[in-house]
Design a protein around this motif. Structure first.
Motif, PDB file in Angstrom:
ATOM      1  N   GLU A  33       0.341  -0.927   0.029  1.00 12.55           N
ATOM      2  CA  GLU A  33      -0.409   0.203   0.204  1.00 12.55           C
ATOM      3  C   GLU A  33       0.712   1.205   0.149  1.00 12.55           C
ATOM      4  OE1 GLU A  33      -2.455  -0.018   3.453  1.00 12.55           O
ATOM      5  OE2 GLU A  33      -3.960  -1.946   2.883  1.00 12.55           O
ATOM      6  N   ILE A  34       0.458   2.553  -0.968  1.00 13.26           N
ATOM      7  CA  ILE A  34       1.164   3.646  -0.729  1.00 13.26           C
ATOM      8  C   ILE A  34       1.665   4.167   0.170  1.00 13.26           C
ATOM      9  CG2 ILE A  34       0.957   6.092  -1.866  1.00 13.26           C
ATOM     10  CD1 ILE A  34       0.233   4.392  -4.742  1.00 13.26           C
ATOM     11  N   PRO A  35       0.108   4.377   1.450  1.00 16.77           N
ATOM     12  CA  PRO A  35       1.077   4.653   2.332  1.00 16.77           C
ATOM     13  C   PRO A  35       1.822   4.732   3.389  1.00 16.77           C
ATOM     14  CG  PRO A  35      -1.076   5.040   1.847  1.00 16.77           C
ATOM     15  CD  PRO A  35      -0.945   4.160   1.292  1.00 16.77           C
ATOM     16  N   TYR A  36       2.020   3.142   2.961  1.00 20.08           N
ATOM     17  CA  TYR A  36       3.216   2.678   3.906  1.00 20.08           C
ATOM     18  C   TYR A  36       4.099   2.734   3.109  1.00 20.08           C
ATOM     19  CZ  TYR A  36       5.731  -1.684   5.979  1.00 20.08           C
ATOM     20  OH  TYR A  36       6.185  -2.233   6.943  1.00 20.08           O
ATOM     21  N   GLN A  37       4.155   2.549   1.678  1.00 18.91           N
ATOM     22  CA  GLN A  37       5.555   2.826   1.389  1.00 18.91           C
ATOM     23  C   GLN A  37       5.944   4.456   1.898  1.00 18.91           C
ATOM     24  OE1 GLN A  37       4.745   1.751  -2.311  1.00 18.91           O
ATOM     25  NE2 GLN A  37       3.983   0.119  -1.881  1.00 18.91           N
ATOM     26  N   ILE A  38       5.134   5.454   1.485  1.00 16.56           N
ATOM     27  CA  ILE A  38       5.891   5.874   1.643  1.00 16.56           C
ATOM     28  C   ILE A  38       6.352   6.343   3.434  1.00 16.56           C
ATOM     29  CG2 ILE A  38       5.198   9.345   1.938  1.00 16.56           C
ATOM     30  CD1 ILE A  38       2.943   8.908  -0.335  1.00 16.56           C
ATOM     31  N   ASN A  39       5.932   5.652   4.294  1.00 19.51           N
ATOM     32  CA  ASN A  39       6.266   6.118   5.905  1.00 19.51           C
ATOM     33  C   ASN A  39       7.828   5.943   5.982  1.00 19.51           C
ATOM     34  OD1 ASN A  39       4.203   7.504   6.624  1.00 19.51           O
ATOM     35  ND2 ASN A  39       2.943   5.965   6.940  1.00 19.51           N
ATOM     36  N   ASN A  40       8.087   4.440   4.340  1.00 15.82           N
ATOM     37  CA  ASN A  40       8.834   3.298   4.531  1.00 15.82           C
ATOM     38  C   ASN A  40      10.099   4.080   3.863  1.00 15.82           C
ATOM     39  OD1 ASN A  40       9.317   1.246   7.140  1.00 15.82           O
ATOM     40  ND2 ASN A  40       7.435   1.573   6.205  1.00 15.82           N
ATOM     41  N   SER A  41      10.068   5.395   3.237  1.00 16.73           N
ATOM     42  CA  SER A  41      10.745   5.887   2.084  1.00 16.73           C
ATOM     43  C   SER A  41      11.469   6.837   2.755  1.00 16.73           C
ATOM     44  CB  SER A  41      10.089   6.185   1.327  1.00 16.73           C
ATOM     45  OG  SER A  41       9.831   5.096   0.245  1.00 16.73           O
ATOM     46  N   ASP A  42      13.061   7.162   2.278  1.00 18.64           N
ATOM     47  CA  ASP A  42      13.426   8.957   2.751  1.00 18.64           C
ATOM     48  C   ASP A  42      13.109  10.140   1.587  1.00 18.64           C
ATOM     49  OD1 ASP A  42      15.042   7.470   4.593  1.00 18.64           O
ATOM     50  OD2 ASP A  42      16.591   6.788   3.724  1.00 18.64           O
ATOM     51  N   ARG A  43      12.861   9.109  -0.078  1.00 18.09           N
ATOM     52  CA  ARG A  43      12.910  10.043  -0.934  1.00 18.09           C
ATOM     53  C   ARG A  43      11.354   9.440  -1.776  1.00 18.09           C
ATOM     54  NH1 ARG A  43      16.813  13.741   0.591  1.00 18.09           N
ATOM     55  NH2 ARG A  43      18.577  12.473   1.132  1.00 18.09           N
ATOM     56  N   ILE A  44      11.130  10.503  -2.640  1.00 22.46           N
ATOM     57  CA  ILE A  44      10.601   9.626  -3.385  1.00 22.46           C
ATOM     58  C   ILE A  44      11.292  10.299  -4.748  1.00 22.46           C
ATOM     59  CG2 ILE A  44       8.122   9.039  -4.456  1.00 22.46           C
ATOM     60  CD1 ILE A  44       7.262   9.328  -1.206  1.00 22.46           C
ATOM     61  N   VAL A  45      10.589   9.787  -6.604  1.00 21.57           N
ATOM     62  CA  VAL A  45      11.251  10.273  -7.317  1.00 21.57           C
ATOM     63  C   VAL A  45      10.263  10.190  -8.840  1.00 21.57           C
ATOM     64  CG1 VAL A  45      12.855   8.681  -7.925  1.00 21.57           C
ATOM     65  CG2 VAL A  45      13.749  11.443  -8.457  1.00 21.57           C
ATOM     66  N   ILE A  46      10.580  10.928  -9.372  1.00 22.79           N
ATOM     67  CA  ILE A  46      10.073  10.063 -10.377  1.00 22.79           C
ATOM     68  C   ILE A  46      11.566  10.654 -11.598  1.00 22.79           C
ATOM     69  CG2 ILE A  46       8.052  11.179 -12.854  1.00 22.79           C
ATOM     70  CD1 ILE A  46       6.043  11.160 -10.695  1.00 22.79           C
ATOM     71  N   GLY A  47      11.801   9.684 -12.493  1.00 23.53           N
ATOM     72  CA  GLY A  47      12.216   9.785 -13.884  1.00 23.53           C
ATOM     73  C   GLY A  47      11.869   9.029 -14.703  1.00 23.53           C
ATOM     74  N   THR A  48      13.404   9.074 -15.674  1.00 25.58           N
ATOM     75  CA  THR A  48      13.871   7.655 -16.777  1.00 25.58           C
ATOM     76  C   THR A  48      14.744   7.375 -16.570  1.00 25.58           C
ATOM     77  OG1 THR A  48      12.447   9.419 -17.736  1.00 25.58           O
ATOM     78  CG2 THR A  48      13.788   7.633 -18.739  1.00 25.58           C
ATOM     79  N   VAL A  49      14.755   5.635 -17.105  1.00 23.22           N
ATOM     80  CA  VAL A  49      15.686   5.364 -16.486  1.00 23.22           C
ATOM     81  C   VAL A  49      17.013   4.944 -17.860  1.00 23.22           C
ATOM     82  CG1 VAL A  49      16.420   2.555 -16.717  1.00 23.22           C
ATOM     83  CG2 VAL A  49      14.428   3.040 -15.397  1.00 23.22           C
ATOM     84  N   SER A  50      17.666   5.706 -17.625  1.00 21.96           N
ATOM     85  CA  SER A  50      18.318   6.176 -19.039  1.00 21.96           C
ATOM     86  C   SER A  50      20.026   5.400 -18.954  1.00 21.96           C
ATOM     87  CB  SER A  50      19.181   7.587 -18.227  1.00 21.96           C
ATOM     88  OG  SER A  50      19.816   7.905 -17.093  1.00 21.96           O
ATOM     89  N   LEU A 104       9.959   6.076  -8.287  1.00 21.62           N
ATOM     90  CA  LEU A 104      10.546   5.080  -6.864  1.00 21.62           C
ATOM     91  C   LEU A 104      10.379   5.628  -6.101  1.00 21.62           C
ATOM     92  CD1 LEU A 104      14.289   4.346  -9.268  1.00 21.62           C
ATOM     93  CD2 LEU A 104      11.732   2.895  -9.864  1.00 21.62           C
ATOM     94  N   MET A 105       9.749   4.683  -4.962  1.00 19.54           N
ATOM     95  CA  MET A 105      10.048   5.355  -3.881  1.00 19.54           C
ATOM     96  C   MET A 105      11.937   4.710  -3.411  1.00 19.54           C
ATOM     97  SD  MET A 105       7.183   5.253  -2.258  1.00 19.54           S
ATOM     98  CE  MET A 105       5.266   5.270  -2.891  1.00 19.54           C
ATOM     99  N   LEU A 106      12.521   5.443  -2.317  1.00 20.70           N
ATOM    100  CA  LEU A 106      14.284   5.261  -2.125  1.00 20.70           C
ATOM    101  C   LEU A 106      14.136   4.846  -0.842  1.00 20.70           C
ATOM    102  CD1 LEU A 106      14.966   7.741  -4.770  1.00 20.70           C
ATOM    103  CD2 LEU A 106      15.299   4.867  -5.281  1.00 20.70           C
ATOM    104  N   LYS A 107      15.521   4.729  -0.621  1.00 19.57           N
ATOM    105  CA  LYS A 107      15.671   4.469   0.881  1.00 19.57           C
ATOM    106  C   LYS A 107      17.094   5.236   0.789  1.00 19.57           C
ATOM    107  CE  LYS A 107      13.753   2.993   4.360  1.00 19.57           C
ATOM    108  NZ  LYS A 107      13.856   3.927   5.911  1.00 19.57           N
ATOM    109  N   ASP A 108      17.862   5.461   1.820  1.00 22.25           N
ATOM    110  CA  ASP A 108      18.846   6.517   1.022  1.00 22.25           C
ATOM    111  C   ASP A 108      20.630   5.623   1.133  1.00 22.25           C
ATOM    112  OD1 ASP A 108      18.598   8.797   0.487  1.00 22.25           O
ATOM    113  OD2 ASP A 108      18.684  10.037   2.557  1.00 22.25           O
ATOM    114  N   GLN A 109      21.338   5.300   0.167  1.00 22.27           N
ATOM    115  CA  GLN A 109      22.399   4.608   0.576  1.00 22.27           C
ATOM    116  C   GLN A 109      23.653   5.723   0.824  1.00 22.27           C
ATOM    117  OE1 GLN A 109      24.240   2.090  -2.429  1.00 22.27           O
ATOM    118  NE2 GLN A 109      25.172   0.933  -1.022  1.00 22.27           N
TER     119      GLN A 109
END
Length: 227
Positions: A33-50, A104-109
Motif C-alpha cells: 500500500e502506498i501510505p506504508y511505502q511513503i512512511n518507509n521511504s527517505d525520498r520519492i522521485v519520478i524519472g527515466t531509466v537512462s 520510485l520509493m527510495l532509501k538512502d545509501q
C-alpha cells in the motif's frame, strides 16, 4: 524416466508462476500500500531509466530525474542499486528497463554520491502515472511541501533561461563579428580613398607647375619682343 522429467518440468513451471507471490510474501501485507511505502521511504522521485550497468553481484540503474515528490536533492541524475547481478539474483528486487518512466520509493545509501536503494524492493517501483495518487497521500500525511514543486519549476526556468542566455550570447558574438568586419571594411575604404586623393594631388601639382613655368617664359618673350 520420462515421467520424472515431466514432473520436474511441471514443478519448475509452477515455481515460475508462484515466484511473484513468493517474493511478495517476504513483505507484510500493508507493504504493497502506498501510505506504508511513503512512511518507509527517505525520498520519492519520478524519472527515466537512462542507463543500466550490470556487475557481478549488483546492478546500477541510472535514473535521470524529472521531478522530486518528497525530500528533494539538488541533482538531476541518481543511481538506484539493486542486488541483481551477473552472478546474483534476489526475488524481492525491482528490475528496470532502459527508457522506462518510473516513480520510485527510495532509501538512502550514499545520498551525497547520488546512490540509493529501493525502500521496498519491487513494491516501491511504480509507473510514473501514479504521480497524482502519491501526491494525494503525501498531502494527507502532511509531507507534501509546495516548495518541492517551486524548486522543480525553478530548475526548469533556470534551464530555459540558460538556453536563452546562450542563444543571446551567440547572436551577440555573431553581430559583433559582423560589425567588426564592416568597420574594417570602412577603414580600408577610407584609406583607399585617401590614398587615391593623395595620388591625384601629387599628379596634379607637377602638371600645374609646368604650365606656370611655360606661361612665365611666354610672357617674358612677348615682353622682350615688344620692347
Amino acid at each position: 524416466m520420462k515421467r520424472l522429467s515431466f514432473f520436474l518440468i511441471l514443478f519448475t513451471f509452477i515455481l515460475l508462476l508462484l515466484a511473484p507471490n513468493l517474493a511478495a510474501a517476504l513483505f507484510t501485507p500493508e507493504a504493497s500500500e502506498i501510505p506504508y511505502q511513503i512512511n518507509n521511504s527517505d525520498r520519492i522521485v519520478i524519472g527515466t531509466v537512462s542507463q543500466i550497468d550490470v556487475a557481478d553481484y549488483y546492478t546500477n540503474n541510472t535514473i535521470t530525474v524529472k521531478e522530486w515528490l518528497y525530500n528533494p536533492l539538488p541533482t538531476k541524475t541518481i543511481i538506484v542499486r539493486t542486488n541483481i547481478g551477473a552472478n546474483a539474483s534476489t526475488e524481492d528486487e525491482a528490475e528496470f528497463t532502459k527508457n522506462e518512466s518510473v516513480l520510485l520509493m527510495l532509501k538512502d545509501q550514499r545520498p551525497d554520491k547520488g546512490v540509493f536503494y529501493m525502500s521496498l524492493g519491487f513494491l516501491g517501483k511504480h509507473p510514473a502515472t501514479d504521480r497524482d495518487i502519491v501526491i494525494e497521500e503525501l498531502k494527507a500525511q502532511g509531507k507534501w511541501l509546495e516548495e518541492n514543486q517551486i524548486e522543480n519549476k525553478t530548475d526548469e526556468i533556470k534551464q530555459i533561461e540558460n538556453a536563452e542566455y546562450v542563444e543571446q550570447e551567440e547572436n551577440q558574438t555573431e553581430n559583433n563579428t559582423n560589425e567588426t568586419g564592416m568597420t574594417e571594411n570602412t577603414g580600408t575604404t577610407g584609406e583607399q580613398e585617401e590614398s587615391s586623393n593623395q595620388t591625384q594631388k601629387s599628379n596634379t601639382i607637377p602638371f600645374m607647375s609646368s604650365v606656370s613655368v611655360i606661361a612665365v617664359m611666354l610672357g617674358a618673350v612677348i615682353y622682350i619682343i615688344r620692347n
